[in-house]
Design a protein around this motif. Structure first.
Motif, PDB file in Angstrom:
ATOM      1  N   MET A   1       0.830  -1.203   0.000  1.00  0.00           N
ATOM      2  CA  MET A   1       0.000   0.000   0.000  1.00  0.00           C
ATOM      3  C   MET A   1       0.869   1.261   0.000  1.00  0.00           C
ATOM      4  O   MET A   1       0.614   2.186  -0.741  1.00  0.00           O
ATOM      5  CB  MET A   1      -0.920  -0.038   1.231  1.00  0.00           C
ATOM      6  N   PHE A   2       1.888   1.259   0.867  1.00  0.00           N
ATOM      7  CA  PHE A   2       2.765   2.428   0.958  1.00  0.00           C
ATOM      8  C   PHE A   2       3.519   2.649  -0.352  1.00  0.00           C
ATOM      9  O   PHE A   2       3.692   3.790  -0.788  1.00  0.00           O
ATOM     10  CB  PHE A   2       3.753   2.252   2.124  1.00  0.00           C
ATOM     11  N   THR A   3       3.945   1.564  -0.992  1.00  0.00           N
ATOM     12  CA  THR A   3       4.716   1.680  -2.232  1.00  0.00           C
ATOM     13  C   THR A   3       3.867   2.259  -3.361  1.00  0.00           C
ATOM     14  O   THR A   3       4.350   3.091  -4.139  1.00  0.00           O
ATOM     15  CB  THR A   3       5.241   0.293  -2.657  1.00  0.00           C
ATOM     16  N   LYS A   4       2.609   1.826  -3.435  1.00  0.00           N
ATOM     17  CA  LYS A   4       1.731   2.375  -4.478  1.00  0.00           C
ATOM     18  C   LYS A   4       1.470   3.861  -4.238  1.00  0.00           C
ATOM     19  O   LYS A   4       1.459   4.652  -5.187  1.00  0.00           O
ATOM     20  CB  LYS A   4       0.400   1.620  -4.491  1.00  0.00           C
ATOM     21  N   THR A   5       1.262   4.237  -2.993  1.00  0.00           N
ATOM     22  CA  THR A   5       1.008   5.639  -2.674  1.00  0.00           C
ATOM     23  C   THR A   5       2.237   6.488  -2.968  1.00  0.00           C
ATOM     24  O   THR A   5       2.129   7.568  -3.557  1.00  0.00           O
ATOM     25  CB  THR A   5       0.616   5.795  -1.189  1.00  0.00           C
ATOM     26  N   LEU A   6       3.410   5.989  -2.574  1.00  0.00           N
ATOM     27  CA  LEU A   6       4.649   6.718  -2.841  1.00  0.00           C
ATOM     28  C   LEU A   6       4.891   6.845  -4.345  1.00  0.00           C
ATOM     29  O   LEU A   6       5.274   7.911  -4.830  1.00  0.00           O
ATOM     30  CB  LEU A   6       5.829   6.000  -2.177  1.00  0.00           C
ATOM     31  N   GLY A   7       4.643   5.786  -5.092  1.00  0.00           N
ATOM     32  CA  GLY A   7       4.803   5.825  -6.541  1.00  0.00           C
ATOM     33  C   GLY A   7       3.859   6.825  -7.184  1.00  0.00           C
ATOM     34  O   GLY A   7       4.240   7.546  -8.110  1.00  0.00           O
ATOM     35  N   PHE A   8       2.638   6.878  -6.687  1.00  0.00           N
ATOM     36  CA  PHE A   8       1.665   7.838  -7.221  1.00  0.00           C
ATOM     37  C   PHE A   8       2.118   9.272  -6.966  1.00  0.00           C
ATOM     38  O   PHE A   8       2.049  10.117  -7.858  1.00  0.00           O
ATOM     39  CB  PHE A   8       0.283   7.601  -6.594  1.00  0.00           C
ATOM     40  N   PHE A   9       2.615   9.545  -5.757  1.00  0.00           N
ATOM     41  CA  PHE A   9       3.060  10.905  -5.450  1.00  0.00           C
ATOM     42  C   PHE A   9       4.315  11.288  -6.232  1.00  0.00           C
ATOM     43  O   PHE A   9       4.462  12.433  -6.646  1.00  0.00           O
ATOM     44  CB  PHE A   9       3.278  11.079  -3.945  1.00  0.00           C
ATOM     45  N   ILE A  10       5.192  10.338  -6.466  1.00  0.00           N
ATOM     46  CA  ILE A  10       6.374  10.622  -7.289  1.00  0.00           C
ATOM     47  C   ILE A  10       5.941  10.926  -8.725  1.00  0.00           C
ATOM     48  O   ILE A  10       6.423  11.878  -9.345  1.00  0.00           O
ATOM     49  CB  ILE A  10       7.373   9.459  -7.229  1.00  0.00           C
ATOM     50  N   PHE A  11       5.014  10.123  -9.251  1.00  0.00           N
ATOM     51  CA  PHE A  11       4.495  10.378 -10.599  1.00  0.00           C
ATOM     52  C   PHE A  11       3.820  11.748 -10.664  1.00  0.00           C
ATOM     53  O   PHE A  11       4.042  12.517 -11.612  1.00  0.00           O
ATOM     54  CB  PHE A  11       3.484   9.300 -10.993  1.00  0.00           C
ATOM     55  N   LEU A  12       3.001  12.066  -9.671  1.00  0.00           N
ATOM     56  CA  LEU A  12       2.302  13.343  -9.645  1.00  0.00           C
ATOM     57  C   LEU A  12       3.284  14.506  -9.600  1.00  0.00           C
ATOM     58  O   LEU A  12       3.112  15.503 -10.316  1.00  0.00           O
ATOM     59  CB  LEU A  12       1.364  13.387  -8.432  1.00  0.00           C
ATOM     60  N   PHE A  13       4.332  14.370  -8.796  1.00  0.00           N
ATOM     61  CA  PHE A  13       5.338  15.425  -8.687  1.00  0.00           C
ATOM     62  C   PHE A  13       6.040  15.649 -10.023  1.00  0.00           C
ATOM     63  O   PHE A  13       6.173  16.786 -10.490  1.00  0.00           O
ATOM     64  CB  PHE A  13       6.357  15.042  -7.603  1.00  0.00           C
ATOM     65  N   ILE A  14       6.473  14.589 -10.673  1.00  0.00           N
ATOM     66  CA  ILE A  14       7.174  14.716 -11.951  1.00  0.00           C
ATOM     67  C   ILE A  14       6.244  15.248 -13.037  1.00  0.00           C
ATOM     68  O   ILE A  14       6.622  16.113 -13.832  1.00  0.00           O
ATOM     69  CB  ILE A  14       7.798  13.365 -12.359  1.00  0.00           C
ATOM     70  N   PHE A  15       5.001  14.765 -13.060  1.00  0.00           N
ATOM     71  CA  PHE A  15       4.033  15.230 -14.048  1.00  0.00           C
ATOM     72  C   PHE A  15       3.741  16.720 -13.877  1.00  0.00           C
ATOM     73  O   PHE A  15       3.750  17.482 -14.854  1.00  0.00           O
ATOM     74  CB  PHE A  15       2.737  14.423 -13.931  1.00  0.00           C
ATOM     75  N   LEU A  16       3.511  17.163 -12.647  1.00  0.00           N
ATOM     76  CA  LEU A  16       3.198  18.572 -12.419  1.00  0.00           C
ATOM     77  C   LEU A  16       4.400  19.474 -12.673  1.00  0.00           C
ATOM     78  O   LEU A  16       4.243  20.601 -13.144  1.00  0.00           O
ATOM     79  CB  LEU A  16       2.673  18.771 -10.997  1.00  0.00           C
ATOM     80  N   MET A  17       5.596  18.975 -12.389  1.00  0.00           N
ATOM     81  CA  MET A  17       6.795  19.741 -12.675  1.00  0.00           C
ATOM     82  C   MET A  17       6.938  19.938 -14.195  1.00  0.00           C
ATOM     83  O   MET A  17       7.224  21.050 -14.662  1.00  0.00           O
ATOM     84  CB  MET A  17       8.019  19.011 -12.120  1.00  0.00           C
ATOM     85  N   GLY A  18       6.718  18.882 -14.956  1.00  0.00           N
ATOM     86  CA  GLY A  18       6.793  18.995 -16.408  1.00  0.00           C
ATOM     87  C   GLY A  18       5.697  19.878 -16.976  1.00  0.00           C
ATOM     88  O   GLY A  18       5.936  20.673 -17.891  1.00  0.00           O
TER      89      GLY A  18
END
Length: 59
Positions: A1-18
């Protein structure tokens, strides 16, 4: 559960930065091309838009 949440936030951070960089560059390049076009047509208006004062050069 923690890994999926962390992966989602990393994806969100990179997507919003781009996406924010895309918006910034789109605005900057649009402004830049507009100034080039205005300067080609009417240099006095372009100098007025950017606040150019003749004789006050930065050294």
């Amino acid at each position: 559960m923690f890994t999926k949440t962390l992966g989602f936030f990393i994806f969100l951070f990179i997507f919003l930065m781009g996406f924010s960089m895309l918006l910034f560059l789109g605005g900057f390049v649009g402004y830049w091309l507009t100034l080039i076009a205005v300067e080609a047509i009417n240099p006095k208006l372009a100098h007025k838009m950017i606040g150019y004062k003749e004789g006050k050069e930065i050294r």
